[in-house]
Design a protein around this motif. Structure first.
Motif, short mmCIF file in Angstrom:
data_model
loop_
_atom_site.label_atom_id
_atom_site.label_comp_id
_atom_site.label_asym_id
_atom_site.label_seq_id
_atom_site.Cartn_x
_atom_site.Cartn_y
_atom_site.Cartn_z
N TRP A 51 -0.33 10.20 8.22
CA TRP A 51 -1.20 10.49 9.37
C TRP A 51 -0.34 11.03 10.52
CZ3 TRP A 51 -2.22 7.19 13.99
CH2 TRP A 51 -3.23 7.75 14.79
N THR A 72 2.21 12.60 11.08
CA THR A 72 3.57 13.05 10.76
C THR A 72 3.59 14.28 9.85
OG1 THR A 72 3.55 11.34 9.06
CG2 THR A 72 4.76 10.84 11.07
N TYR A 81 -6.57 13.81 7.77
CA TYR A 81 -5.29 13.99 8.45
C TYR A 81 -4.87 15.44 8.59
CZ TYR A 81 -4.85 8.99 7.23
OH TYR A 81 -5.06 7.65 7.06
N HIS A 91 -12.47 6.20 2.73
CA HIS A 91 -11.86 6.07 4.05
C HIS A 91 -12.82 5.41 5.03
CE1 HIS A 91 -8.78 8.28 6.80
NE2 HIS A 91 -9.17 7.14 7.36
N HIS A 94 -9.82 0.46 5.79
CA HIS A 94 -10.18 0.46 7.21
C HIS A 94 -8.93 0.19 8.02
CE1 HIS A 94 -12.92 0.81 10.50
NE2 HIS A 94 -13.94 0.93 9.67
N GLN A 111 -7.09 -1.07 1.53
CA GLN A 111 -6.06 -0.71 2.50
C GLN A 111 -6.51 -1.16 3.88
OE1 GLN A 111 -4.31 3.11 4.80
NE2 GLN A 111 -4.57 3.43 2.61
N ARG A 158 -0.73 0.94 9.46
CA ARG A 158 -0.27 0.52 10.79
C ARG A 158 0.71 -0.67 10.73
NH1 ARG A 158 -3.24 2.03 15.06
NH2 ARG A 158 -3.01 -0.02 16.01
N PRO A 159 1.64 -0.70 9.76
CA PRO A 159 2.55 -1.86 9.67
C PRO A 159 3.50 -1.94 10.86
CG PRO A 159 3.31 -0.13 8.20
CD PRO A 159 1.98 0.32 8.72
N GLY A 169 2.31 -0.99 13.84
CA GLY A 169 1.35 -0.88 14.95
C GLY A 169 1.26 0.53 15.48
N ALA A 209 4.56 5.36 8.41
CA ALA A 209 4.69 6.83 8.50
C ALA A 209 5.91 7.17 9.35
CB ALA A 209 3.44 7.43 9.15
N HIS A 266 14.74 7.22 10.33
CA HIS A 266 13.74 6.15 10.33
C HIS A 266 13.31 5.79 8.91
CE1 HIS A 266 12.36 6.95 14.76
NE2 HIS A 266 13.55 6.41 14.67
N ASN A 272 13.49 2.21 7.25
CA ASN A 272 12.31 1.54 6.69
C ASN A 272 12.51 1.14 5.23
OD1 ASN A 272 11.22 2.09 9.18
ND2 ASN A 272 9.88 3.73 8.48
N1 LIG Z 1 -8.33 4.09 8.02
C1 LIG Z 1 -7.26 4.33 7.30
O1 LIG Z 1 -7.36 4.47 6.08
C2 LIG Z 1 -5.93 4.42 7.96
C3 LIG Z 1 -5.82 4.21 9.33
C4 LIG Z 1 -4.54 4.27 9.90
C5 LIG Z 1 -3.44 4.59 9.11
N2 LIG Z 1 -3.58 4.84 7.77
C6 LIG Z 1 -2.41 5.17 6.91
O2 LIG Z 1 -1.36 4.27 7.21
C7 LIG Z 1 -0.19 5.00 7.57
C8 LIG Z 1 0.66 4.19 8.54
O3 LIG Z 1 -0.02 3.91 9.75
P1 LIG Z 1 0.29 4.68 11.12
O4 LIG Z 1 0.88 6.01 10.81
O5 LIG Z 1 -0.93 4.62 11.94
O6 LIG Z 1 1.34 3.77 11.87
P2 LIG Z 1 2.76 3.08 11.54
O7 LIG Z 1 3.25 3.47 10.21
O8 LIG Z 1 2.58 1.66 11.88
O9 LIG Z 1 3.69 3.72 12.67
C9 LIG Z 1 4.08 5.06 12.63
C10 LIG Z 1 4.90 5.36 13.89
O10 LIG Z 1 6.10 4.59 13.89
C11 LIG Z 1 7.23 5.42 14.11
N3 LIG Z 1 8.31 4.91 13.23
C12 LIG Z 1 8.32 4.84 11.88
N4 LIG Z 1 9.45 4.28 11.43
C13 LIG Z 1 10.20 4.00 12.53
C14 LIG Z 1 11.49 3.42 12.72
N5 LIG Z 1 12.23 3.00 11.69
N6 LIG Z 1 11.96 3.29 13.99
C15 LIG Z 1 11.21 3.71 15.05
N7 LIG Z 1 9.97 4.27 14.94
C16 LIG Z 1 9.48 4.41 13.69
C17 LIG Z 1 6.80 6.81 13.70
O11 LIG Z 1 7.43 7.76 14.50
P3 LIG Z 1 8.62 8.72 13.93
O12 LIG Z 1 7.93 9.87 13.24
O13 LIG Z 1 9.34 9.08 15.17
O14 LIG Z 1 9.45 7.90 12.99
C18 LIG Z 1 5.30 6.79 14.01
O15 LIG Z 1 5.06 7.16 15.35
C19 LIG Z 1 -0.77 6.30 8.14
O16 LIG Z 1 0.21 7.31 8.26
C20 LIG Z 1 -1.86 6.57 7.15
O17 LIG Z 1 -1.33 7.13 5.96
C21 LIG Z 1 -4.82 4.74 7.18
#
Ligand SMILES: NC(=O)c1ccc[n+]([C@@H]2O[C@H](COP(=O)([O-])OP(=O)(O)OC[C@H]3O[C@@H](n4cnc5c(N)ncnc54)[C@H](OP(=O)(O)O)[C@@H]3O)[C@@H](O)[C@H]2O)c1
Length: 312
Positions: free
Chosen positions: A59, A61, A95, A151, A179, A201, A230-231, A233, A278, A284, A288
């Motif tokens: 998402w 990225t 996305y 989704h 969700h 998910q 969102r692991p 946040g 993501a 990063h 991770n």
């Molecule tokens: N309804 C749904 O089905 C739903 C909703 C939300 C999300 N999702 C899925 O879940 C995935 C993950 O959730 P998310 O993208 O919302 O949030 P996330 O993975 O919790 O956080 C991503 C953010 O963290 C930063 N980050 C990642 N690794 C890092 C590190 N080691 N150090 C510092 N910053 C770091 C990333 O920026 P950088 O690019 O700078 O690393 C990005 O801004 C999504 O990409 C998507 O595929 C699904």
């Protein structure tokens, strides 16, 4: 003003450089392949297929254009992800260009077969759903989708009936629902209890622990694999710990960074199969992926981690 901006930029760049160098050191010491061999895996309850506990979200990225400058860093992220033993890549037609970019890069790198593609359907209506899912197959350049998820539960009854048929025909391997907000957890729990699903998910992190109450126990009870979105946040957890050191005991529980602290907490919940952070940055990604090796925190250490974070 310009000096201030460039000073800030310089500091950020230096910090990033140091961090990248540090990660690269660990990486060089263990060697990418050693990290891949050590990747912790958990079984998908319904089949026993093992998945590495750290996946990759797309998402925002991966929502980039066709230009080299935008795609080169993501090609490196995906390449290192696979080299370090990663498999699960999560996307969605919601996305923007992400599905297409992930599909193109996987094909260019020749890693499609190593990946476990999870994507989604996000539209109302049977025919519209079929059309949208068929487009996802094309964008991800696959004949068989590892996991197709509904989704945010959009028109889920209709899509699940299509997906059950496709599963019988072998077009999709696993089916699930997603969700991203705690306000949907009650409805999700009802869907998990009433439908025959392979995956769910949901959102779960040190900043959003609602899933522990009902959803994760229901998933475990129903033998449904759990992907965690969102692991980190959505990056917000880093804001809370900015300028704050890791606790002295973090190293003892295998966490050399805040990202590893956040991710180890998530993947150590017994009901969680895989977290999908993501990132658009290779440093990063390497950080991770290191959360997915070594040991996982015990229930007592998980409590210590949660208490520490809550008190910050
Ligand atoms: N309804 C749904 O089905 C739903 C909703 C939300 C999300 N999702 C899925 O879940 C995935 C993950 O959730 P998310 O993208 O919302 O949030 P996330 O993975 O919790 O956080 C991503 C953010 O963290 C930063 N980050 C990642 N690794 C890092 C590190 N080691 N150090 C510092 N910053 C770091 C990333 O920026 P950088 O690019 O700078 O690393 C990005 O801004 C999504 O990409 C998507 O595929 C699904």
């Amino acid at each position: 003003m310009n000096d201030l901006v460039s000073l800030r930029f310089g500091l950020a760049t230096r910090r990033e450089f140091l961090f990248a160098a540090l990660s690269a050191g660990v990486y060089a010491l263990t060697g990418g392949s050693a990290l891949a061999d050590a990747a912790i895996k958990k079984p998908i309850p319904k089949t026993g297929e093992l998945l590495p506990v750290i996946g990759l979200g797309t998402w925002q990225t991966f929502d980039v254009g066709a230009g080299k400058a935008a795609r080169d860093p993501l090609r490196q992220v995906l390449s290192e992800f696979v080299r370090l033993g990663g498999r699960v890549v999560d996307s969605s037609p919601m996305y923007g260009k992400s599905e297409g970019v992930a599909g193109d890069l996987a094909a260019e790198l020749g890693v499609q077969k190593q990946l476990f593609f999870a994507t989604k359907v996000w539209i109302s209506g049977r025919d519209a759903g079929v059309r949208q899912m068929d487009e996802s197959f094309e964008r991800l350049r696959t004949q068989r989708m590892d996991l197709m998820q509904v989704h945010n539960l959009v028109d889920y009854r209709v899509h699940l009936s299509t997906l059950r048929r496709w599963k019988e025909e072998g077009k999709v391997h696993y089916i699930g629902v997603t969700h991203y907000t705690a306000s949907a957890h009650d409805e999700l729990a009802r869907v998990l209890a009433g439908e025959d699903l392979d995956f769910v998910q949901i959102n779960y992190s040190l900043g959003e622990r609602d899933a522990e109450k009902r959803l994760l126990p229901v998933a475990a009870d129903r033998r449904i694999a759990v992907l965690i979105n969102r692991p980190l946040g959505a990056g917000g957890l880093f804001t809370k710990v900015r300028g704050k050191p890791l606790p002295a005991w973090a190293n003892e529980v295998g966490c050399a960074s805040w990202a590893q602290f956040f991710l180890k907490f998530v993947i150590s919940h017994p009901a969680v199969t895989c977290a999908i952070p993501a990132t658009s940055k290779t440093a990063h990604l390497i950080d991770n992926m290191q959360a997915g090796v070594g040991s996982l925190p015990s229930a007592a250490v998980r409590k210590q981690m949660a208490d520490y974070f809550a008190a910050l």
